[in-house]
Design a protein around this motif. Structure first.
Motif, mmCIF file in Angstrom:
data_model
loop_
_atom_site.group_PDB
_atom_site.id
_atom_site.type_symbol
_atom_site.label_atom_id
_atom_site.label_comp_id
_atom_site.label_asym_id
_atom_site.label_seq_id
_atom_site.Cartn_x
_atom_site.Cartn_y
_atom_site.Cartn_z
ATOM 1 N N GLY A 8 24.875 27.647 -29.667
ATOM 2 C CA GLY A 8 23.655 27.027 -29.162
ATOM 3 C C GLY A 8 23.854 25.612 -28.649
ATOM 4 O O GLY A 8 22.911 24.971 -28.207
ATOM 5 N N GLU A 9 25.075 25.133 -28.685
ATOM 6 C CA GLU A 9 25.392 23.787 -28.210
ATOM 7 C C GLU A 9 26.232 23.819 -26.939
ATOM 8 O O GLU A 9 25.948 23.142 -25.987
ATOM 9 C CB GLU A 9 26.148 23.008 -29.305
ATOM 10 C CG GLU A 9 25.338 22.787 -30.577
ATOM 11 C CD GLU A 9 24.151 21.868 -30.367
ATOM 12 O OE1 GLU A 9 24.267 20.923 -29.581
ATOM 13 O OE2 GLU A 9 23.103 22.115 -30.997
ATOM 14 N N ARG A 10 27.296 24.587 -26.967
ATOM 15 C CA ARG A 10 28.194 24.703 -25.808
ATOM 16 C C ARG A 10 27.888 26.009 -25.096
ATOM 17 O O ARG A 10 28.052 27.085 -25.661
ATOM 18 C CB ARG A 10 29.651 24.696 -26.275
ATOM 19 C CG ARG A 10 30.653 24.795 -25.162
ATOM 20 C CD ARG A 10 32.071 24.591 -25.663
ATOM 21 N NE ARG A 10 33.212 24.939 -24.897
ATOM 22 C CZ ARG A 10 33.334 25.249 -23.632
ATOM 23 N NH1 ARG A 10 32.287 25.307 -22.869
ATOM 24 N NH2 ARG A 10 34.478 25.527 -23.069
ATOM 25 N N TRP A 11 27.440 25.904 -23.849
ATOM 26 C CA TRP A 11 27.046 27.068 -23.051
ATOM 27 C C TRP A 11 28.087 27.328 -21.984
ATOM 28 O O TRP A 11 28.520 26.405 -21.314
ATOM 29 C CB TRP A 11 25.676 26.832 -22.431
ATOM 30 C CG TRP A 11 24.619 26.822 -23.474
ATOM 31 C CD1 TRP A 11 24.217 25.753 -24.221
ATOM 32 C CD2 TRP A 11 23.865 27.938 -23.916
ATOM 33 N NE1 TRP A 11 23.250 26.143 -25.095
ATOM 34 C CE2 TRP A 11 23.009 27.482 -24.934
ATOM 35 C CE3 TRP A 11 23.829 29.286 -23.558
ATOM 36 C CZ2 TRP A 11 22.134 28.324 -25.587
ATOM 37 C CZ3 TRP A 11 22.941 30.126 -24.213
ATOM 38 C CH2 TRP A 11 22.103 29.639 -25.214
ATOM 39 N N GLU A 12 28.477 28.570 -21.834
ATOM 40 C CA GLU A 12 29.471 28.931 -20.837
ATOM 41 C C GLU A 12 28.841 29.797 -19.748
ATOM 42 O O GLU A 12 28.062 30.704 -20.036
ATOM 43 C CB GLU A 12 30.621 29.701 -21.491
ATOM 44 C CG GLU A 12 31.399 28.866 -22.473
ATOM 45 C CD GLU A 12 32.603 29.608 -23.008
ATOM 46 O OE1 GLU A 12 33.230 30.355 -22.234
ATOM 47 O OE2 GLU A 12 32.883 29.433 -24.193
ATOM 48 N N PHE A 13 29.200 29.492 -18.510
ATOM 49 C CA PHE A 13 28.751 30.274 -17.361
ATOM 50 C C PHE A 13 29.343 31.679 -17.450
ATOM 51 O O PHE A 13 30.534 31.844 -17.668
ATOM 52 C CB PHE A 13 29.201 29.586 -16.074
ATOM 53 C CG PHE A 13 28.942 30.378 -14.838
ATOM 54 C CD1 PHE A 13 27.683 30.437 -14.287
ATOM 55 C CD2 PHE A 13 29.969 31.055 -14.220
ATOM 56 C CE1 PHE A 13 27.447 31.168 -13.131
ATOM 57 C CE2 PHE A 13 29.749 31.787 -13.071
ATOM 58 C CZ PHE A 13 28.480 31.844 -12.530
ATOM 59 N N VAL A 14 28.507 32.690 -17.311
ATOM 60 C CA VAL A 14 28.985 34.069 -17.355
ATOM 61 C C VAL A 14 28.929 34.699 -15.971
ATOM 62 O O VAL A 14 29.901 35.239 -15.487
ATOM 63 C CB VAL A 14 28.167 34.909 -18.363
ATOM 64 C CG1 VAL A 14 28.627 36.348 -18.371
ATOM 65 C CG2 VAL A 14 28.258 34.305 -19.752
ATOM 66 N N ARG A 15 27.784 34.629 -15.330
ATOM 67 C CA ARG A 15 27.702 35.176 -13.972
ATOM 68 C C ARG A 15 26.441 34.697 -13.272
ATOM 69 O O ARG A 15 25.503 34.250 -13.897
ATOM 70 C CB ARG A 15 27.770 36.700 -13.962
ATOM 71 C CG ARG A 15 26.584 37.416 -14.522
ATOM 72 C CD ARG A 15 26.719 38.912 -14.421
ATOM 73 N NE ARG A 15 28.036 39.293 -14.871
ATOM 74 C CZ ARG A 15 28.474 40.530 -14.942
ATOM 75 N NH1 ARG A 15 27.712 41.519 -14.596
ATOM 76 N NH2 ARG A 15 29.681 40.812 -15.360
ATOM 77 N N SER A 16 26.458 34.855 -11.970
ATOM 78 C CA SER A 16 25.321 34.495 -11.129
ATOM 79 C C SER A 16 24.777 35.766 -10.505
ATOM 80 O O SER A 16 25.536 36.657 -10.126
ATOM 81 C CB SER A 16 25.785 33.528 -10.037
ATOM 82 O OG SER A 16 24.740 33.276 -9.129
ATOM 83 N N PHE A 17 23.463 35.866 -10.413
ATOM 84 C CA PHE A 17 22.856 37.049 -9.815
ATOM 85 C C PHE A 17 21.477 36.698 -9.278
ATOM 86 O O PHE A 17 20.904 35.681 -9.647
ATOM 87 C CB PHE A 17 22.764 38.186 -10.841
ATOM 88 C CG PHE A 17 22.024 37.807 -12.098
ATOM 89 C CD1 PHE A 17 20.658 37.981 -12.206
ATOM 90 C CD2 PHE A 17 22.703 37.260 -13.167
ATOM 91 C CE1 PHE A 17 19.982 37.636 -13.353
ATOM 92 C CE2 PHE A 17 22.039 36.907 -14.335
ATOM 93 C CZ PHE A 17 20.671 37.100 -14.422
ATOM 94 N N ALA A 18 20.964 37.525 -8.417
ATOM 95 C CA ALA A 18 19.619 37.347 -7.857
ATOM 96 C C ALA A 18 18.820 38.612 -8.105
ATOM 97 O O ALA A 18 19.362 39.722 -8.073
ATOM 98 C CB ALA A 18 19.713 37.073 -6.363
#
Length: 60
Positions: A8-18
């Protein structure tokens, strides 16, 4: 954008979508275990915030 965190502190990018929908959108949660014996998952403290992120890669 979809980000994930184990603490809940360090967030990692997983994917981008629309969504590509003009109206309301329904969302859900799912998990997968592409290798191994599978997994058991508990979702808690789920929140939705509509905001613009300064950095797409680190969730800030």
């Amino acid at each position: 954008m979809f980000h994930a965190s184990n603490d809940g502190e360090r967030w990692e990018f997983v994917r981008s979508f629309a969504f590509g929908a003009a109206g309301p959108v329904r969302t859900g949660f799912g998990v997968q275990a592409p290798t191994g014996e599978g997994c058991k998952v508990t979702f808690d403290d789920i929140q939705f915030e509509q905001e613009t992120l300064q950095s797409l890669r680190d969730g800030s």
